[in-house]
Design a protein around this motif. Sequence first.
Motif, short mmCIF file in Angstrom:
data_model
loop_
_atom_site.label_atom_id
_atom_site.label_comp_id
_atom_site.label_asym_id
_atom_site.label_seq_id
_atom_site.Cartn_x
_atom_site.Cartn_y
_atom_site.Cartn_z
N THR A 197 0.83 -1.21 0.00
CA THR A 197 0.00 0.00 0.00
C THR A 197 0.86 1.25 0.00
N THR A 198 1.88 1.27 0.84
CA THR A 198 2.79 2.41 0.87
C THR A 198 3.48 2.61 -0.48
N ILE A 257 1.11 4.12 -3.02
CA ILE A 257 0.94 5.55 -2.81
C ILE A 257 2.15 6.32 -3.35
N THR A 304 -4.62 10.15 -3.30
CA THR A 304 -4.03 9.58 -2.09
C THR A 304 -5.07 9.32 -1.02
N ILE A 305 -5.99 10.26 -0.82
CA ILE A 305 -7.05 10.09 0.18
C ILE A 305 -7.93 8.90 -0.18
N ILE A 322 -7.09 6.22 -1.85
CA ILE A 322 -6.34 4.99 -1.59
C ILE A 322 -6.29 4.69 -0.10
N LEU A 323 -5.99 5.69 0.70
CA LEU A 323 -5.91 5.49 2.15
C LEU A 323 -7.27 5.10 2.73
N PHE A 324 -8.33 5.72 2.24
CA PHE A 324 -9.67 5.39 2.72
C PHE A 324 -10.04 3.95 2.34
N GLU A 372 -7.94 1.49 1.79
CA GLU A 372 -7.12 0.57 2.59
C GLU A 372 -7.65 0.47 4.01
N ARG A 373 -8.06 1.58 4.60
CA ARG A 373 -8.61 1.55 5.96
C ARG A 373 -9.92 0.77 5.99
#
Length: 314
Positions: free
Chosen positions: A236-237, A240, A300-301, A303-305, A307-308
């Motif tokens: 995931t990192t 991003i 980015t937001i 992707i992070l959302f 993944e969470r």
Amino acid sequence: MLEKVEKLSKPKVATSTDVKKARKRKEILAIIAFIAPALLVYGVYVVYSIFMTFYYSLFDWSGIDNNLVFLGLSNYIELFQDGVFWKSLQNNFLLVAASLLTQLPLGLIMALLLFSPIKGIRFFRSIFFMPFLMSTVAIGILFIFIYDGNFGLLNDLLRMVGLESWQRAWIGTESTAIWAVIATVCWQFAPFYMILFRAAIVGIPEELYEAADIDGANSLQRFKNITFPLLMPIITTSAILSIIGSLKYFDLIYVMTGGGPSNSTELMATYMYKQTFTNFNMGYGSSVSFSMLIIAFIVTIVILFGERRRRGEE
């Protein structure tokens, strides 16, 4: 009266609570002292620059004089109607897709190969990492010669295997230029993700693999049930980093094609550079730059959302 005087004359004894508060205060001051220089640099060169970029995008300004003409959001309205900008955005997302589908899998495959019982693996480790150590300008010039339509190595190889019909000026043809440059970018940055994945694989406890061997798991099952799930945070990192890097990519495209031919390899960063430093249109170039920031932030937001949310479902 005497009792009051005695109470006032007695020294105040510090309690354990007071000592803890004083120690905590010192720790906070030490933390602030250590992070203040970094925050100052970040604030000046990142946060301040972001605000100033948006400020300049509201003006018609050449960037070399004091004649700023306020336009409001006119630059952004013009940007949405700019075909070259949309072409550059499309090319950026092509680069994003190619990076995710090529650089990350190649990096993971190379990282796994480094743990395989291959003779002379140290030599291969150096070879795998070599592209990332090379200068971007050197890589650009090298691949210009490789893709050359008359004397390029790629065309020579095609001729040797009897595929003369495939020969062409790879970075001089609109239909192939963007793919040729994307292939070069992926070749350069795949070793970076190899190092990230290798470091993450080293951190996986060996006991898990020993337990899998006892249960009779083969190599594919070990990778599917142990290695890959434990690599998901670094994947995931890496995704991003790959997306953000692809959305703001500039140097190799500028060296190899300069955005040509006919804007077929134009990226948002190269288009911003041309508008700002070639056409001396600082206001319009700033609007392109700020749009790059917004697009990268939104992606980015998301992707992070995602993944969470995936972790929450697990």
